[in-house]
Design a protein around this motif. Structure first.
Motif, PDB file in Angstrom:
ATOM      1  N   MET A 169       0.841  -1.199   0.000  1.00  0.00           N
ATOM      2  CA  MET A 169       0.000   0.000   0.000  1.00  0.00           C
ATOM      3  C   MET A 169       0.881   1.255   0.000  1.00  0.00           C
ATOM      4  N   ALA A 170       1.911   1.228   0.843  1.00  0.00           N
ATOM      5  CA  ALA A 170       2.804   2.386   0.935  1.00  0.00           C
ATOM      6  C   ALA A 170       3.615   2.534  -0.355  1.00  0.00           C
ATOM      7  N   GLU A 171       4.028   1.416  -0.904  1.00  0.00           N
ATOM      8  CA  GLU A 171       4.854   1.470  -2.119  1.00  0.00           C
ATOM      9  C   GLU A 171       4.056   2.039  -3.303  1.00  0.00           C
ATOM     10  N   ILE A 172       2.861   1.531  -3.499  1.00  0.00           N
ATOM     11  CA  ILE A 172       2.071   1.975  -4.662  1.00  0.00           C
ATOM     12  C   ILE A 172       1.552   3.389  -4.451  1.00  0.00           C
ATOM     13  N   ASN A 173       1.356   3.767  -3.167  1.00  0.00           N
ATOM     14  CA  ASN A 173       0.900   5.125  -2.905  1.00  0.00           C
ATOM     15  C   ASN A 173      -0.488   5.363  -3.522  1.00  0.00           C
ATOM     16  N   PHE A 174      -1.416   4.504  -3.173  1.00  0.00           N
ATOM     17  CA  PHE A 174      -2.767   4.620  -3.729  1.00  0.00           C
ATOM     18  C   PHE A 174      -3.361   5.972  -3.363  1.00  0.00           C
ATOM     19  N   ASP A 175      -4.113   6.547  -4.286  1.00  0.00           N
ATOM     20  CA  ASP A 175      -4.758   7.825  -3.959  1.00  0.00           C
ATOM     21  C   ASP A 175      -5.861   7.632  -2.936  1.00  0.00           C
ATOM     22  N   SER A 176      -6.556   6.499  -3.038  1.00  0.00           N
ATOM     23  CA  SER A 176      -7.488   6.130  -1.970  1.00  0.00           C
ATOM     24  C   SER A 176      -7.764   4.638  -2.080  1.00  0.00           C
ATOM     25  N   ALA A 177      -8.321   4.086  -1.007  1.00  0.00           N
ATOM     26  CA  ALA A 177      -8.573   2.644  -1.012  1.00  0.00           C
ATOM     27  C   ALA A 177      -9.840   2.347  -0.227  1.00  0.00           C
ATOM     28  N   PHE A 178     -10.637   1.422  -0.749  1.00  0.00           N
ATOM     29  CA  PHE A 178     -11.734   0.860   0.042  1.00  0.00           C
ATOM     30  C   PHE A 178     -11.163  -0.364   0.737  1.00  0.00           C
ATOM     31  N   THR A 179     -11.282  -0.387   2.057  1.00  0.00           N
ATOM     32  CA  THR A 179     -10.683  -1.490   2.804  1.00  0.00           C
ATOM     33  C   THR A 179     -11.794  -2.293   3.477  1.00  0.00           C
ATOM     34  N   LEU A 238      -4.041  11.761   2.447  1.00  0.00           N
ATOM     35  CA  LEU A 238      -3.851  13.171   2.813  1.00  0.00           C
ATOM     36  C   LEU A 238      -2.652  13.754   2.061  1.00  0.00           C
ATOM     37  N   GLN A 239      -1.553  13.018   2.057  1.00  0.00           N
ATOM     38  CA  GLN A 239      -0.359  13.511   1.348  1.00  0.00           C
ATOM     39  C   GLN A 239      -0.673  13.675  -0.134  1.00  0.00           C
ATOM     40  N   SER A 240      -1.376  12.695  -0.697  1.00  0.00           N
ATOM     41  CA  SER A 240      -1.669  12.752  -2.128  1.00  0.00           C
ATOM     42  C   SER A 240      -2.595  13.939  -2.424  1.00  0.00           C
ATOM     43  N   ASN A 241      -3.523  14.242  -1.535  1.00  0.00           N
ATOM     44  CA  ASN A 241      -4.393  15.402  -1.728  1.00  0.00           C
ATOM     45  C   ASN A 241      -3.616  16.714  -1.568  1.00  0.00           C
ATOM     46  N   LYS A 242      -2.665  16.730  -0.620  1.00  0.00           N
ATOM     47  CA  LYS A 242      -1.895  17.967  -0.388  1.00  0.00           C
ATOM     48  C   LYS A 242      -1.107  18.386  -1.626  1.00  0.00           C
ATOM     49  N   ALA A 243      -0.745  17.395  -2.435  1.00  0.00           N
ATOM     50  CA  ALA A 243       0.043  17.709  -3.633  1.00  0.00           C
ATOM     51  C   ALA A 243      -0.752  18.593  -4.609  1.00  0.00           C
ATOM     52  N   VAL A 291     -14.102  18.115  -4.513  1.00  0.00           N
ATOM     53  CA  VAL A 291     -13.648  19.486  -4.265  1.00  0.00           C
ATOM     54  C   VAL A 291     -14.827  20.308  -3.742  1.00  0.00           C
ATOM     55  N   LEU A 292     -14.576  21.093  -2.705  1.00  0.00           N
ATOM     56  CA  LEU A 292     -15.595  22.013  -2.177  1.00  0.00           C
ATOM     57  C   LEU A 292     -15.131  23.448  -2.401  1.00  0.00           C
ATOM     58  N   TRP A 293     -16.080  24.350  -2.714  1.00  0.00           N
ATOM     59  CA  TRP A 293     -15.742  25.764  -2.856  1.00  0.00           C
ATOM     60  C   TRP A 293     -16.958  26.605  -2.507  1.00  0.00           C
ATOM     61  N   SER A 294     -16.718  27.902  -2.183  1.00  0.00           N
ATOM     62  CA  SER A 294     -17.835  28.815  -1.875  1.00  0.00           C
ATOM     63  C   SER A 294     -18.560  29.130  -3.174  1.00  0.00           C
ATOM     64  N   GLN A 341      -7.796  17.798   2.731  1.00  0.00           N
ATOM     65  CA  GLN A 341      -8.082  16.886   3.837  1.00  0.00           C
ATOM     66  C   GLN A 341      -7.948  15.458   3.306  1.00  0.00           C
ATOM     67  N   THR A 342      -8.197  14.490   4.191  1.00  0.00           N
ATOM     68  CA  THR A 342      -7.996  13.098   3.761  1.00  0.00           C
ATOM     69  C   THR A 342      -8.916  12.727   2.596  1.00  0.00           C
ATOM     70  N   PHE A 343     -10.176  13.161   2.686  1.00  0.00           N
ATOM     71  CA  PHE A 343     -11.137  12.709   1.678  1.00  0.00           C
ATOM     72  C   PHE A 343     -11.580  13.797   0.709  1.00  0.00           C
ATOM     73  N   LEU A 344     -11.058  15.022   0.863  1.00  0.00           N
ATOM     74  CA  LEU A 344     -11.486  16.073  -0.072  1.00  0.00           C
ATOM     75  C   LEU A 344     -10.504  17.236  -0.145  1.00  0.00           C
ATOM     76  N   LEU A 345     -10.752  18.059  -1.180  1.00  0.00           N
ATOM     77  CA  LEU A 345      -9.958  19.275  -1.380  1.00  0.00           C
ATOM     78  C   LEU A 345     -10.891  20.474  -1.216  1.00  0.00           C
ATOM     79  N   LYS A 346     -10.307  21.626  -0.764  1.00  0.00           N
ATOM     80  CA  LYS A 346     -11.116  22.839  -0.701  1.00  0.00           C
ATOM     81  C   LYS A 346     -10.438  23.916  -1.528  1.00  0.00           C
ATOM     82  N   GLY A 347     -11.235  24.758  -2.191  1.00  0.00           N
ATOM     83  CA  GLY A 347     -10.613  25.764  -3.029  1.00  0.00           C
ATOM     84  C   GLY A 347     -11.536  26.934  -3.288  1.00  0.00           C
ATOM     85  N   SER A 348     -11.088  27.845  -4.200  1.00  0.00           N
ATOM     86  CA  SER A 348     -11.937  28.973  -4.588  1.00  0.00           C
ATOM     87  C   SER A 348     -12.230  28.888  -6.070  1.00  0.00           C
ATOM     88  N   ALA A 349     -13.467  29.254  -6.404  1.00  0.00           N
ATOM     89  CA  ALA A 349     -13.899  29.203  -7.801  1.00  0.00           C
ATOM     90  C   ALA A 349     -13.059  30.180  -8.618  1.00  0.00           C
TER      91      ALA A 349
END
Ligand code: 5AD
Ligand code: SF4
Length: 443
Positions: free
Chosen positions: A323-333, A372-377, A408-411, A430-438
């Protein structure tokens, strides 16, 4: 009895959501309208799942709870459809005397016919699994959205992974003819559709039963070429049938989203072998390498099961490391759930429930950190989102998805509306989403 309203509850996977849309269409053809409140509906359909015991228990509880409603309103028509209805038809029928119709997965297109033929409101079980495939490749559907559609391209599964009940309830693999799939998508796009998700238990084996060498990459290419389509997604892919041809089509098809859901199930080759998955971690690693070198920014997501019979600490550690090696963007476990009738249910060395829970927790903790790391990128970047609509908790916040399938969430701006494609600049993750501005609207 003239039924006027219906309410459908769907459990399980996207295929079930798609089946529910077909059930809805049939009820609408009888003149019924959809009703959000289960208490007011004349027809209640529970579209069930049996992939894990936990889902089954929840559904049985839910079916039981409908008894009170039926006592108050004897004319209420209760339909239990889907995979659990296929698997446990007699049990449902015997245990739940308030249920009117049990409709297995192979028979969902017969709901309207059964209701019409059944003026006396007799109790009916319709779930002949393999003998007579009642699925109609031309079945009409009542879509959940005007701009995003589920499109089944095949039904059933021939893979018989040793833990999985799906092949026993959804039957043998059958591909829908490509011309029917393409026509359905064309007409959806002509009515304003933007995004389609091609569905199948293993889309990579599409076409095996068809003439003219049809395969999934060819179908995907043709869908990509449909005029006016914006986004093409597909699921689920099986690593054993995953091909370079598919990577090429994904890389060259500008409307094909940069996202692949590729369930690995385990990082232990020994377990993969006993799961009857027919690939190794080496094969999987190669697919990922090629995908990442061919498709910039591709997002790779997966499914993983912990606690398969005989999984040792060492094998589980291999899964964590993979899991760490492949660096999945997300996983259903998932915790392995013993499904009677499957080969794995007969294996000794079942892992204890406590250990399975501990393993699941460790796996989820690791994936959450990676996600979270993958989203931060993505912070600081502009992304294209297809707008779903206002978020559930706050009507001034809008929600959409990137091509890589990140939320993605935005105002909201006054012009925001479901189905818009716009640019959003990402400010936080965040772990499950991104926030931004339109930023800007594309259409
Ligand atoms: N136990 C736990 N998870 C399962 N899945 C399928 N069968 C089982 C089972 N018996 C998971 C697999 C599959 C996903 C849809 O459900 O990970 O990819
Ligand atoms: Fe189940 Fe395996 Fe088929 Fe997926 S590919 S539905 S896990 S048998």
């Amino acid at each position: 009895m003239k039924y006027q309203t219906y309410h459908i509850e769907s459990f399980g996977c996207q295929m079930n959501l798609s089946d529910s849309e077909r059930l809805a269409r049939q009820l609408e053809s009888l003149g019924c309208v959809q009703c959000d409140n289960i208490v007011c509906a004349d027809i209640i359909v529970i579209n069930t799942c049996c992939v894990r015991e936990s889902a089954e228990n929840r559904i049985f509880g839910h079916i039981g709870a409908l008894k009170q409603l039926k006592e108050k309103r004897p004319d209420l028509l209760i339909v239990i459809a889907g995979c659990l209805a296929q698997k446990d038809q007699q049990q449902i029928f015997k245990k739940a005397s308030h249920v009117n119709i049990v409709l297995g997965t192979q028979n969902i297109d017969r709901l309207a016919e059964i209701i019409q033929d059944n003026a006396k409101n007799k109790r009916v079980v319709q779930s002949d699994a393999y003998a007579d495939d009642g699925l109609n490749p031309n079945a009409e559907t009542a879509r959940h959205s005007g701009f995003a559609a589920w499109i089944p391209v095949m039904y059933g599964c021939d893979n018989y992974c040793s833990y999985c009940i799906v092949p026993y309830v959804r039957g043998r693999e059958r591909s829908r003819p490509p011309e029917i799939v393409i026509d359905e998508i064309r007409s959806f796009v002509a009515q304003g559709g933007l995004e389609v998700t091609l569905l199948g238990q293993n889309v990579n084996s599409y076409g095996k039963s068809l003439a003219n060498d049809w395969n999934f990459p060819r179908l995907l290419q043709q869908v990509n070429n449909i005029d006016g389509i914006e986004r093409v997604r597909f699921m689920t892919s099986h690593p054993k049938d995953f091909s370079d041809e598919l990577i090429e089509v994904m890389a060259s098809g500008k409307n094909i989203c940069e996202h692949l859901h590729l369930p690995v199930q385990s990082g232990s080759d020994d377990i993969l072998h006993r799961m009857n998955r027919n690939y190794s971690t080496v094969n999987y690693r190669q697919h990922v390498k090629k995908l990442r070198s061919s498709i910039a920014g591709v997002s790779i997501t997966t499914d993983i099961i912990v606690g398969f019979p005989g999984e040792t600490d060492e094998m589980f550690e291999q899964t964590l490391a993979f899991m760490a090696e492949i660096n999945f963007d997300s996983a259903f476990t998932f915790i392995y759930s013993k499904r009677s009738g499957t080969p794995a249910a007969k294996l000794t060395q079942q892992v204890s429930p406590e250990l399975k829970k501990l393993r699941l927790q460790r796996l989820m903790n690791l994936q959450n950190e990676i996600s979270l790391q993958s989203n931060k990128a993505w912070i600081g970047r502009e992304v294209e989102v297809l707008t779903d609509g206002p978020s559930k908790s706050d009507p001034n916040t809008y929600s959409g998805r990137t091509r890589q399938n990140r939320i993605v969430l935005w105002s909201a701006l006054p012009s925001d509306k479901p189905g818009n494609i716009r640019k959003v600049r990402i400010n936080s993750a965040q772990t499950f989403l991104l926030k931004g501005s339109a930023v800007s609207e594309r259409n």
